[in-house]
Design a protein around this motif. Structure first.
Motif, PDB file in Angstrom:
ATOM      1  N   UNK A 183       0.756  -0.851  -0.154  1.00 30.57           N
ATOM      2  CA  UNK A 183       0.271   0.032  -0.054  1.00 30.57           C
ATOM      3  C   UNK A 183       0.839   1.125   0.120  1.00 30.57           C
ATOM      4  N   UNK A 184      -0.175   2.152  -0.316  1.00 32.55           N
ATOM      5  CA  UNK A 184       0.867   3.650  -0.295  1.00 32.55           C
ATOM      6  C   UNK A 184       0.347   4.109   1.619  1.00 32.55           C
ATOM      7  N   UNK A 185       1.412   4.315   1.693  1.00 34.50           N
ATOM      8  CA  UNK A 185       1.180   4.849   2.976  1.00 34.50           C
ATOM      9  C   UNK A 185       0.289   6.654   3.312  1.00 34.50           C
ATOM     10  N   UNK A 186       0.056   6.671   2.143  1.00 29.38           N
ATOM     11  CA  UNK A 186      -0.178   8.513   1.442  1.00 29.38           C
ATOM     12  C   UNK A 186      -1.998   8.468   1.657  1.00 29.38           C
ATOM     13  N   UNK A 187      -2.196   6.914   0.824  1.00 27.39           N
ATOM     14  CA  UNK A 187      -3.459   6.413   1.093  1.00 27.39           C
ATOM     15  C   UNK A 187      -4.273   6.427   1.641  1.00 27.39           C
ATOM     16  N   UNK A 188      -3.599   5.389   3.037  1.00 28.48           N
ATOM     17  CA  UNK A 188      -4.253   5.157   4.305  1.00 28.48           C
ATOM     18  C   UNK A 188      -4.643   6.474   4.810  1.00 28.48           C
ATOM     19  N   UNK A 189      -3.279   7.661   4.947  1.00 27.25           N
ATOM     20  CA  UNK A 189      -3.346   8.682   5.085  1.00 27.25           C
ATOM     21  C   UNK A 189      -5.062   9.969   4.726  1.00 27.25           C
ATOM     22  N   UNK A 190      -5.009   9.501   3.585  1.00 26.09           N
ATOM     23  CA  UNK A 190      -6.277   9.704   2.708  1.00 26.09           C
ATOM     24  C   UNK A 190      -7.420   9.525   2.993  1.00 26.09           C
ATOM     25  N   UNK A 191      -7.613   8.054   3.300  1.00 28.35           N
ATOM     26  CA  UNK A 191      -9.093   7.155   3.562  1.00 28.35           C
ATOM     27  C   UNK A 191      -8.821   6.853   5.152  1.00 28.35           C
ATOM     28  N   UNK A 192      -8.371   7.236   5.887  1.00 24.84           N
ATOM     29  CA  UNK A 192      -8.644   7.127   7.588  1.00 24.84           C
ATOM     30  C   UNK A 192      -8.823   8.640   8.130  1.00 24.84           C
ATOM     31  N   UNK A 193      -8.681   9.613   7.422  1.00 21.77           N
ATOM     32  CA  UNK A 193      -9.364  10.717   7.574  1.00 21.77           C
ATOM     33  C   UNK A 193     -10.458  11.782   7.428  1.00 21.77           C
ATOM     34  N   UNK A 194     -10.895  12.396   7.841  1.00 24.07           N
ATOM     35  CA  UNK A 194     -12.302  12.724   7.676  1.00 24.07           C
ATOM     36  C   UNK A 194     -12.176  14.366   6.714  1.00 24.07           C
ATOM     37  N   UNK A 195     -12.408  13.973   5.873  1.00 24.18           N
ATOM     38  CA  UNK A 195     -12.903  15.480   4.844  1.00 24.18           C
ATOM     39  C   UNK A 195     -12.853  16.768   5.927  1.00 24.18           C
ATOM     40  N   UNK A 196     -14.157  16.660   6.518  1.00 24.53           N
ATOM     41  CA  UNK A 196     -14.752  17.726   7.262  1.00 24.53           C
ATOM     42  C   UNK A 196     -13.588  18.591   8.085  1.00 24.53           C
ATOM     43  N   UNK A 197     -12.494  17.349   8.544  1.00 25.37           N
ATOM     44  CA  UNK A 197     -11.699  17.554   9.040  1.00 25.37           C
ATOM     45  C   UNK A 197     -10.048  17.931   9.253  1.00 25.37           C
ATOM     46  N   UNK A 198     -10.078  17.532   8.108  1.00 29.12           N
ATOM     47  CA  UNK A 198      -8.627  16.770   7.696  1.00 29.12           C
ATOM     48  C   UNK A 198      -8.102  17.549   6.116  1.00 29.12           C
ATOM     49  N   UNK A 199      -7.618  18.075   5.693  1.00 28.78           N
ATOM     50  CA  UNK A 199      -7.091  18.513   4.783  1.00 28.78           C
ATOM     51  C   UNK A 199      -5.615  18.085   4.450  1.00 28.78           C
ATOM     52  N   UNK A 200      -4.963  17.793   2.734  1.00 24.04           N
ATOM     53  CA  UNK A 200      -3.964  18.280   2.520  1.00 24.04           C
ATOM     54  C   UNK A 200      -3.026  19.111   1.965  1.00 24.04           C
ATOM     55  N   UNK A 201      -2.573  18.919   2.042  1.00 27.86           N
ATOM     56  CA  UNK A 201      -1.043  19.759   1.104  1.00 27.86           C
ATOM     57  C   UNK A 201       0.262  19.035   0.958  1.00 27.86           C
ATOM     58  N   UNK A 202      -0.535  19.290  -0.646  1.00 26.76           N
ATOM     59  CA  UNK A 202       0.607  18.396  -2.040  1.00 26.76           C
ATOM     60  C   UNK A 202       1.806  19.340  -1.610  1.00 26.76           C
ATOM     61  N   UNK A 203       2.670  18.726  -1.381  1.00 29.12           N
ATOM     62  CA  UNK A 203       4.210  18.504  -1.950  1.00 29.12           C
ATOM     63  C   UNK A 203       4.265  18.244  -3.358  1.00 29.12           C
ATOM     64  N   UNK A 204       4.311  18.838  -4.347  1.00 27.01           N
ATOM     65  CA  UNK A 204       4.320  18.745  -6.019  1.00 27.01           C
ATOM     66  C   UNK A 204       6.037  17.772  -6.279  1.00 27.01           C
ATOM     67  N   UNK A 205       6.701  18.396  -5.161  1.00 24.86           N
ATOM     68  CA  UNK A 205       8.557  17.969  -5.673  1.00 24.86           C
ATOM     69  C   UNK A 205       8.546  16.851  -5.054  1.00 24.86           C
ATOM     70  N   UNK A 206       8.067  16.361  -3.778  1.00 21.76           N
ATOM     71  CA  UNK A 206       8.690  15.092  -2.770  1.00 21.76           C
ATOM     72  C   UNK A 206       7.004  14.067  -3.318  1.00 21.76           C
ATOM     73  N   UNK A 207       6.331  14.429  -3.821  1.00 24.16           N
ATOM     74  CA  UNK A 207       5.400  13.507  -4.858  1.00 24.16           C
ATOM     75  C   UNK A 207       6.010  13.119  -6.052  1.00 24.16           C
ATOM     76  N   UNK A 208       6.620  14.259  -6.783  1.00 25.40           N
ATOM     77  CA  UNK A 208       6.864  13.841  -8.844  1.00 25.40           C
ATOM     78  C   UNK A 208       8.467  12.864  -8.338  1.00 25.40           C
ATOM     79  N   UNK A 209       9.025  13.459  -7.112  1.00 23.87           N
ATOM     80  CA  UNK A 209      10.839  12.504  -6.571  1.00 23.87           C
ATOM     81  C   UNK A 209       9.931  11.195  -6.592  1.00 23.87           C
ATOM     82  N   UNK A 210       8.877  10.886  -5.579  1.00 25.31           N
ATOM     83  CA  UNK A 210       9.446   9.566  -5.689  1.00 25.31           C
ATOM     84  C   UNK A 210       8.190   8.613  -6.284  1.00 25.31           C
TER      85      UNK A 210
END
Length: 297
Positions: A183-210
């Motif tokens: 699994x991709x850990x980021x998916x876990x964070x996305x799926x296990x958090x409540x969209x009404x309570x948790x947003x995300x800031x995507x670091x484009x660079x770190x996602x890209x180099x991964x």
């Protein structure tokens, strides 16, 4: 780390939003209030920001002068971090708000330690009009179960910030995009958090180099990423910590990426520069502001 960089080949096709079955509200044209249109019909970002960690040495020496310089470069939005002087950099809220008015900018968010003294930081952030407090780092966890526990903590933090009129967000590095137990850990964070309570800031660079196409990932979770870090990566497959270059000098196609991001709920585009092949941090900040200010999409 498997190198999956595809240089965003056929990005527009990949992101055929209707084909992806995305909600209708994410299939419209980029919001005009976020952009200005020129005679040729192309758009430019009306506002963009900078994470002041990009000029941390200058902030440590003279934060007020540094804020003024960033405002002069055209940054209408600022994102803070706690450099040991608090999220307001030693200033009282009234002094801080006065400075923001003077330079024509607003502090929209701050990275901080959300696991300690949350309420006191939230009170200061709310008083100066911030919208987000952001967790910038949790470190690689030992198992997916540990990531689920972090997600549960994020929900609690988001709930605690509601009375202050603030939202919580998590900022990724590359490690949450590295396969773990299939699994991709980021998916876990996305799926296990409540969209009404948790947003995300995507670091484009770190996602890209991964090895992740940032636009594809945004399309997977439309509306969950409200902020992003904008920084470029030089071509190649070397040490991901050593590929950072000034905007426009790398291979991340930000014109396409910004356009698609706006369609998927992105609101804040925040420059961050951590590596300086040439020049000073303030010179890099000025160069990056010129790039974003002139970028057409």
């Amino acid at each position: 780390m498997i190198n999956q960089r595809r240089k965003f080949i056929q990005l527009g096709t990949v992101l055929g939003l209707g084909a992806l079955g995305l909600p209708l509200q994410y299939c419209s044209s980029p919001k005009k209030e976020d952009s200005t249109e020129n005679a040729s019909g192309l758009l430019k970002l009306e506002k963009f920001g900078i994470q002041i960690y990009s000029v941390k040495e200058d902030m440590d020496t003279d934060p007020i002068a540094t804020f003024r310089a960033l405002g002069g470069f055209g940054y209408k939005q600022l994102e803070g971090f706690d450099g040991g002087k608090g999220i307001l950099w030693g200033m009282q809220p009234t002094e801080f708000k006065s400075l923001m008015t003077e330079i024509g900018s607003e502090m929209v968010s701050s990275h901080c330690n959300v696991f300690e003294n949350l309420e006191s930081q939230a009170e200061m952030a709310a008083e100066v009009g911030m919208k987000y407090l952001i967790c910038p780092w949790i470190g690689p966890q030992k198992s997916l179960e540990e990531y689920k526990k972090k997600a549960a903590e994020f929900n609690i933090i988001g709930e605690k910030l509601k009375p202050f009129g603030l939202k919580f967000a998590y900022h990724n590095h590359d490690y949450t995009f590295v396969d773990m137990e299939g699994k991709i850990p980021q998916d876990i964070l996305m799926e296990e958090t409540d969209p009404a309570l948790v947003d995300f800031e995507l670091d484009m660079y770190w996602a890209y180099v991964a090895g992740i196409n940032p636009a594809e990932y945004l399309a997977k979770y439309p509306g969950r990423f409200r902020l992003c870090h904008v920084k470029d990566a030089e071509a190649g497959t070397g040490d991901p910590h050593q590929r950072g270059v000034l905007l426009g000098q790398g291979e991340i196609p930000y014109a396409k990426l910004i356009k698609e991001s706006l369609n998927l709920g992105m609101e804040y585009f925040i420059v961050e520069q951590e590596r300086f092949p040439t020049g000073t941090p303030l010179e890099a900040a000025e160069s990056n502001a010129k790039y974003l200010g002139s970028l057409e999409y």
